[in-house]
Design a protein around this motif. Structure first.
Motif, PDB file in Angstrom:
ATOM      1  N   LEU A  81       0.829  -1.199   0.000  1.00 43.53           N
ATOM      2  CA  LEU A  81       0.000   0.000   0.000  1.00 43.53           C
ATOM      3  C   LEU A  81       0.867   1.253   0.000  1.00 43.53           C
ATOM      4  CD1 LEU A  81      -2.778   1.265   0.043  1.00 43.53           C
ATOM      5  CD2 LEU A  81      -2.800   1.023   2.543  1.00 43.53           C
ATOM      6  N   ALA A  82       1.973   1.223   0.741  1.00 39.95           N
ATOM      7  CA  ALA A  82       2.885   2.371   0.757  1.00 39.95           C
ATOM      8  C   ALA A  82       3.433   2.650  -0.636  1.00 39.95           C
ATOM      9  CB  ALA A  82       4.022   2.124   1.742  1.00 39.95           C
ATOM     10  N   LYS A  83       3.750   1.598  -1.380  1.00 36.01           N
ATOM     11  CA  LYS A  83       4.239   1.773  -2.759  1.00 36.01           C
ATOM     12  C   LYS A  83       3.139   2.349  -3.645  1.00 36.01           C
ATOM     13  CE  LYS A  83       7.735  -1.877  -2.608  1.00 36.01           C
ATOM     14  NZ  LYS A  83       8.136  -3.215  -3.131  1.00 36.01           N
ATOM     15  N   GLN A  84       1.897   1.974  -3.366  1.00 33.99           N
ATOM     16  CA  GLN A  84       0.782   2.478  -4.148  1.00 33.99           C
ATOM     17  C   GLN A  84       0.628   3.987  -3.989  1.00 33.99           C
ATOM     18  OE1 GLN A  84      -0.819   0.548  -6.185  1.00 33.99           O
ATOM     19  NE2 GLN A  84      -2.438   1.920  -6.888  1.00 33.99           N
ATOM     20  N   THR A  85       1.022   4.517  -2.844  1.00 27.93           N
ATOM     21  CA  THR A  85       0.926   5.959  -2.628  1.00 27.93           C
ATOM     22  C   THR A  85       2.013   6.713  -3.392  1.00 27.93           C
ATOM     23  OG1 THR A  85       2.438   6.107  -0.721  1.00 27.93           O
ATOM     24  CG2 THR A  85       0.142   5.484  -0.269  1.00 27.93           C
ATOM     25  N   GLY A  86       2.976   6.012  -3.900  1.00 33.32           N
ATOM     26  CA  GLY A  86       4.106   6.655  -4.550  1.00 33.32           C
ATOM     27  C   GLY A  86       5.350   6.630  -3.697  1.00 33.32           C
ATOM     28  N   GLY A  87       5.210   6.044  -2.497  1.00 33.56           N
ATOM     29  CA  GLY A  87       6.353   5.936  -1.588  1.00 33.56           C
ATOM     30  C   GLY A  87       6.381   7.030  -0.552  1.00 33.56           C
ATOM     31  N   ALA A  88       6.994   6.745   0.585  1.00 30.56           N
ATOM     32  CA  ALA A  88       7.210   7.704   1.672  1.00 30.56           C
ATOM     33  C   ALA A  88       5.921   8.285   2.246  1.00 30.56           C
ATOM     34  CB  ALA A  88       8.140   8.820   1.214  1.00 30.56           C
ATOM     35  N   PRO A  89       4.918   7.425   2.581  1.00 31.27           N
ATOM     36  CA  PRO A  89       3.717   7.971   3.209  1.00 31.27           C
ATOM     37  C   PRO A  89       3.920   8.220   4.698  1.00 31.27           C
ATOM     38  CG  PRO A  89       3.535   5.603   3.088  1.00 31.27           C
ATOM     39  CD  PRO A  89       4.843   5.969   2.408  1.00 31.27           C
ATOM     40  N   LEU A  90       3.213   9.192   5.219  1.00 31.88           N
ATOM     41  CA  LEU A  90       3.093   9.336   6.659  1.00 31.88           C
ATOM     42  C   LEU A  90       2.297   8.136   7.174  1.00 31.88           C
ATOM     43  CD1 LEU A  90       2.060  13.088   6.507  1.00 31.88           C
ATOM     44  CD2 LEU A  90       4.298  12.236   7.256  1.00 31.88           C
ATOM     45  N   LEU A  91       2.507   7.776   8.438  1.00 31.81           N
ATOM     46  CA  LEU A  91       1.898   6.544   8.940  1.00 31.81           C
ATOM     47  C   LEU A  91       1.358   6.749  10.349  1.00 31.81           C
ATOM     48  CD1 LEU A  91       1.457   3.569   8.095  1.00 31.81           C
ATOM     49  CD2 LEU A  91       3.673   3.031   9.106  1.00 31.81           C
ATOM     50  N   TYR A  92       0.098   6.309  10.550  1.00 32.06           N
ATOM     51  CA  TYR A  92      -0.544   6.376  11.868  1.00 32.06           C
ATOM     52  C   TYR A  92      -1.145   5.015  12.173  1.00 32.06           C
ATOM     53  CZ  TYR A  92      -4.390   6.943  15.173  1.00 32.06           C
ATOM     54  OH  TYR A  92      -5.253   6.783  16.228  1.00 32.06           O
ATOM     55  N   GLY A  93      -0.956   4.528  13.413  1.00 26.93           N
ATOM     56  CA  GLY A  93      -1.560   3.280  13.837  1.00 26.93           C
ATOM     57  C   GLY A  93      -2.171   3.407  15.210  1.00 26.93           C
ATOM     58  N   ILE A  94      -3.265   2.689  15.431  1.00 30.72           N
ATOM     59  CA  ILE A  94      -3.956   2.700  16.712  1.00 30.72           C
ATOM     60  C   ILE A  94      -4.032   1.289  17.281  1.00 30.72           C
ATOM     61  CG2 ILE A  94      -6.215   2.502  15.563  1.00 30.72           C
ATOM     62  CD1 ILE A  94      -7.396   4.153  17.905  1.00 30.72           C
ATOM     63  N   SER A  95      -3.901   1.168  18.603  1.00 30.38           N
ATOM     64  CA  SER A  95      -3.991  -0.102  19.318  1.00 30.38           C
ATOM     65  C   SER A  95      -2.955  -1.081  18.765  1.00 30.38           C
ATOM     66  CB  SER A  95      -5.422  -0.642  19.232  1.00 30.38           C
ATOM     67  OG  SER A  95      -5.624  -1.667  20.170  1.00 30.38           O
ATOM     68  N   SER A  96      -3.339  -2.329  18.475  1.00 26.34           N
ATOM     69  CA  SER A  96      -2.349  -3.249  17.927  1.00 26.34           C
ATOM     70  C   SER A  96      -1.856  -2.774  16.573  1.00 26.34           C
ATOM     71  CB  SER A  96      -2.932  -4.664  17.810  1.00 26.34           C
ATOM     72  OG  SER A  96      -4.079  -4.675  16.981  1.00 26.34           O
ATOM     73  N   GLY A  97      -2.666  -1.960  15.882  1.00 27.40           N
ATOM     74  CA  GLY A  97      -2.220  -1.373  14.626  1.00 27.40           C
ATOM     75  C   GLY A  97      -1.058  -0.423  14.813  1.00 27.40           C
ATOM     76  N   ALA A  98      -0.907   0.123  16.028  1.00 27.27           N
ATOM     77  CA  ALA A  98       0.246   0.975  16.307  1.00 27.27           C
ATOM     78  C   ALA A  98       1.531   0.156  16.296  1.00 27.27           C
ATOM     79  CB  ALA A  98       0.072   1.673  17.661  1.00 27.27           C
ATOM     80  N   VAL A  99       1.473  -1.062  16.820  1.00 22.08           N
ATOM     81  CA  VAL A  99       2.654  -1.933  16.793  1.00 22.08           C
ATOM     82  C   VAL A  99       2.956  -2.356  15.360  1.00 22.08           C
ATOM     83  CG1 VAL A  99       3.620  -4.121  17.593  1.00 22.08           C
ATOM     84  CG2 VAL A  99       2.243  -2.723  19.145  1.00 22.08           C
ATOM     85  N   LEU A 100       1.909  -2.674  14.594  1.00 20.65           N
ATOM     86  CA  LEU A 100       2.108  -3.018  13.192  1.00 20.65           C
ATOM     87  C   LEU A 100       2.746  -1.854  12.437  1.00 20.65           C
ATOM     88  CD1 LEU A 100       1.747  -4.828  10.743  1.00 20.65           C
ATOM     89  CD2 LEU A 100      -0.639  -4.081  10.600  1.00 20.65           C
ATOM     90  N   ALA A 101       2.275  -0.633  12.699  1.00 19.65           N
ATOM     91  CA  ALA A 101       2.844   0.541  12.038  1.00 19.65           C
ATOM     92  C   ALA A 101       4.302   0.738  12.430  1.00 19.65           C
ATOM     93  CB  ALA A 101       2.023   1.782  12.388  1.00 19.65           C
ATOM     94  N   ALA A 102       4.623   0.572  13.704  1.00 17.98           N
ATOM     95  CA  ALA A 102       6.007   0.721  14.155  1.00 17.98           C
ATOM     96  C   ALA A 102       6.904  -0.344  13.531  1.00 17.98           C
ATOM     97  CB  ALA A 102       6.074   0.652  15.680  1.00 17.98           C
ATOM     98  N   ASP A 103       6.387  -1.569  13.433  1.00 17.52           N
ATOM     99  CA  ASP A 103       7.173  -2.641  12.801  1.00 17.52           C
ATOM    100  C   ASP A 103       7.402  -2.340  11.317  1.00 17.52           C
ATOM    101  OD1 ASP A 103       7.378  -4.053  15.149  1.00 17.52           O
ATOM    102  OD2 ASP A 103       5.850  -5.546  14.639  1.00 17.52           O
ATOM    103  N   ALA A 104       6.384  -1.775  10.652  1.00 15.66           N
ATOM    104  CA  ALA A 104       6.535  -1.425   9.246  1.00 15.66           C
ATOM    105  C   ALA A 104       7.576  -0.322   9.065  1.00 15.66           C
ATOM    106  CB  ALA A 104       5.193  -0.993   8.659  1.00 15.66           C
ATOM    107  N   ALA A 105       7.539   0.657   9.960  1.00 16.31           N
ATOM    108  CA  ALA A 105       8.541   1.723   9.902  1.00 16.31           C
ATOM    109  C   ALA A 105       9.937   1.156  10.124  1.00 16.31           C
ATOM    110  CB  ALA A 105       8.221   2.795  10.937  1.00 16.31           C
TER     111      ALA A 105
END
Length: 271
Positions: A81-105
């Protein structure tokens, strides 16, 4: 109109895009997706400043289930999905999604800034009992035996929903939606393993998350939640910690959106 991106293993991931401005991806927590969760209202509140992407994590909503229950697959979904944006998207995650977002970063998908709301981290035993170390195995056994309702009820108990409230929820139409996404709990507990057992957070897991990061919690949230998020801010290399007065885990978009706008629109680095 729903769009799709194909993940590395061929799974189709459904997403929506609204607004204009810098690209921003919102990552939901356990059992939530575009049609049932907080991302839709938050996306609307942010769309005047950002091009906001909301997506159905695999096995939810209109996304395919895939076949391999592994944190790597969810990271690949987010990377696609990040590549679909063209790369380098800002990222926000909530609850367990926050851990997923941090792992992706940490994986290095090119995130310039990261915001995390109330990752459910249990770092000591002062305020609550830890999650059982074999919770993933328990959930997997229930799902494989067709006991999706039991898996949902056990999850609700773990997050503090009173037994009476769970009994009432079983009678509501929304219960069937929860049972339908119950198998996805395996993903959440897979990448949350080791982070909810009352032990200090690992010091190396997010050592590469050097981009400016905002860790947020609610002033009305439980003590264990706030302790865990303070600890998260401490182990992240470039994080600030902020509490939203009067908020809890069900944070109001009208309160959260201005904070995210201020953070994401600020200088790209604090040095």
């Amino acid at each position: 109109m729903t769009s799709y991106v194909t993940s590395a293993d061929g799974t189709r991931i459904a997403y929506d895009r609204i607004g204009s401005g810098p690209d921003l991806i919102l990552v939901d927590g356990a059992m939530c997706y575009r049609g049932n969760g907080p991302s839709g209202p938050l996306a609307e509140a942010l769309a005047d400043r950002f091009t906001v992407y909301t997506y159905d994590r695999r096995g939810r909503g209109d996304s395919g289930p895939g076949t391999d229950v592994s944190p790597d697959r969810e990271l690949e979904d987010l990377e696609a999905l990040a590549k679909q944006t063209g790369g380098a998207p800002l990222l926000y995650g909530i609850s367990s999604g926050a851990v997923l977002a941090a792992d992706a970063a940490a994986r290095g998908i090119g995130v310039p800034k990261l915001a995390l709301y109330e990752a459910p981290l249990i770092v000591d035993r002062a305020d609550r009992e830890p999650v059982p170390a074999d919770i993933l195995e328990q959930v997997t056994a229930n799902i494989e035996a067709g006991r999706n309702g039991r898996a949902v009820a056990d999850f609700m108990r773990l997050v503090g929903v009173p037994a009476l409230a769970v009994a009432v929820m079983r009678l509501l139409p929304a219960w069937s939606k929860l049972k339908a996404v119950a198998p996805t709990l395996r993903y959440d507990f897979a990448f949350m393993r080791g982070l909810q057992q009352g032990q200090p957070l690992p010091t190396t897991r997010w050592s590469t998350v050097t981009m400016p990061t905002l860790v947020i919690d609610g002033g009305k949230s439980a003590g264990w939640m706030r302790t865990g998020n303070r600890s998260l801010a401490e182990v992240l290399p470039n994080a600030e910690y902020r509490t939203l007065d009067g908020q809890n885990h069900m944070v109001k978009p009208a309160v959260l959106a201005p904070v995210l706008k201020e953070f994401f629109a600020g200088p790209p680095s604090r040095g």
